[in-house]
Design a protein around this motif. Structure first.
Motif, mmCIF file in Angstrom:
data_model
loop_
_atom_site.group_PDB
_atom_site.id
_atom_site.type_symbol
_atom_site.label_atom_id
_atom_site.label_comp_id
_atom_site.label_asym_id
_atom_site.label_seq_id
_atom_site.Cartn_x
_atom_site.Cartn_y
_atom_site.Cartn_z
ATOM 1 N N GLU A 293 0.863 -1.173 0.000
ATOM 2 C CA GLU A 293 0.000 0.000 0.000
ATOM 3 C C GLU A 293 0.903 1.227 0.000
ATOM 4 O O GLU A 293 1.640 1.460 0.956
ATOM 5 N N TRP A 322 -9.971 -0.871 2.918
ATOM 6 C CA TRP A 322 -9.058 -1.465 1.949
ATOM 7 C C TRP A 322 -8.344 -2.639 2.602
ATOM 8 O O TRP A 322 -8.260 -2.737 3.831
ATOM 9 N N ALA A 332 -2.944 -3.424 -3.038
ATOM 10 C CA ALA A 332 -4.057 -2.991 -2.198
ATOM 11 C C ALA A 332 -5.344 -2.960 -3.019
ATOM 12 O O ALA A 332 -5.325 -2.626 -4.209
ATOM 13 N N ARG A 333 -6.452 -3.297 -2.379
ATOM 14 C CA ARG A 333 -7.743 -3.225 -3.067
ATOM 15 C C ARG A 333 -8.836 -2.823 -2.075
ATOM 16 O O ARG A 333 -8.768 -3.162 -0.901
ATOM 17 N N ARG A 334 -9.818 -2.125 -2.586
ATOM 18 C CA ARG A 334 -10.935 -1.697 -1.745
ATOM 19 C C ARG A 334 -11.934 -2.833 -1.604
ATOM 20 O O ARG A 334 -12.307 -3.469 -2.589
#
Length: 347
Positions: A293, A322, A332-334
């Motif tokens: 991130e 996230w 990183a992903r939401r």
């Protein structure tokens, strides 16, 4: 030509009352319909999934759940809500209990609340049972910012800003408390603990603590700030002591197996308003690993499992959640919009 008797005064009153009652029913239905449309509109504007009132529990269950502060606009904003952990973008169930900060473990919850007053708001910490019923409440001397519960559910901690409202600068003061929910003994401030810094007893007027994370009902980790530096400390809640382990560690979060911490670290060259990056620390080797991130994260992460952490970043409606692997790999992903302060229960 009518053959009925003329309407007397009593009959006129009855007809008038009936007409008024009908108009009241129609008006009430119209208001409720409009309110429902407004609520649905607010919810749609939040960009989140459907939200409905229902039963929310912190008890052990077959299904693993996320419990969190719902940030979507509408009638359930700020309420503790839940979704299946496997479907974080699914429909939400709202509890009716409002929290600014929240955490839970083993059927115990800590809810940091605002109490809205005519002149100014005040704040309180409310310890909840598995049904979200209040067990005990404590007044808070500032704005809520962090909350944690030990793995057994016995020990609870919270941090508030006594002055200031951001960790980014230096003009702030915090107070961190720990309470034993078995005895209700409260350590109102970790500043009363004996501090050992770099092997020597230490006292200073500028000491601040925040971001407790529990290893068990006695041992914990936290951040100590003093002299313009931050330190990772290991604490003993029974002995009322802390000792420094490492510099430049803020808001640590201990892994489920107790071997690693993920924390935010100030990195030189970054903006003073967004100075942090997430790192993992192996407590055996003290080796740091940057996570994938690359934005500044001002949060105390939550471990969703043994390999992954969840954290908040600013979103259109206050905060989104996230996730990123805790070993430095991946991206990183939401996983949720309009959500804050998650905890995993059940499963």
């Amino acid at each position: 030509m009518s053959t009925g008797q003329p309407m007397n005064h009593r009959n006129r009153l009855l007809v008038l009352a009936a007409a008024v009652a009908v108009l009241a029913v129609v008006a009430t239905a119209s208001v409720l319909h409009a309110a429902g449309r407004a609520d649905r509109k607010d919810q749609a504007q939040a960009g989140g999934p459907p939200i409905a009132a229902g039963h929310v529990s912190l008890a052990a269950s077959a299904e693993r759940l996320m419990v969190f502060r719902n940030m979507a606009w509408g009638p359930h904003r700020d309420e503790l809500s839940t979704v299946p952990a496997a479907a974080p973008d699914g429909p939400r169930t709202a509890s009716g209990v409002k929290c600014l900060r929240f955490y839970a473990a083993a059927g115990t919850g800590i809810c940091l609340q605002a109490v809205h007053g005519a002149v100014q708001d005040t704040y309180r910490a409310v310890v909840l049972d598995s049904r979200l019923h209040e067990l005990r409440r404590f007044p808070l001397g500032g704005i809520p910012t962090r909350a944690r519960v030990s793995p057994s559910g016995r020990m609870v901690s919270w941090t508030v800003f006594v002055s200031g409202d951001s960790y980014a600068g230096t003009a702030f003061s915090t107070r961190t408390s720990i309470v034993d929910t078995r005895t209700w003994q409260l350590a109102s401030s970790l500043e009363s603990y004996a501090i050992t810094r770099e092997g020597h007893a230490y006292r200073a007027a500028d000491v601040n603590f925040w971001g407790v994370t529990f290893a068990d009902d006695t041992r914990f980790y936290a951040t100590l700030a003093t002299g313009g530096k931050t330190y990772l400390v290991q604490g003993d809640a029974a002995a009322h002591t802390v000792r420094t382990l490492r510099e430049n560690v803020e808001c640590p979060s201990l892994s489920p197996d107790g071997t690693r911490l993920v924390f935010k670290k100030r990195v030189k060259g970054l903006s003073p308003d967004a100075p942090w990056r997430l790192y993992a620390l192996d407590l055996h080797t003290m080796r740091e690993t940057p996570l994938a991130e690359h934005r500044s994260v001002d949060d105390q992460v939550v471990w969703s499992d043994a390999h992954t952490v969840v954290y908040s970043l600013a979103g259109d409606y206050g905060s989104d959640l996230w996730t990123v692997p805790a070993d430095g790999t991946g991206t990183a992903r939401r996983i949720m919009t309009a959500a804050l302060a998650p905890a995993y229960v059940g499963g």
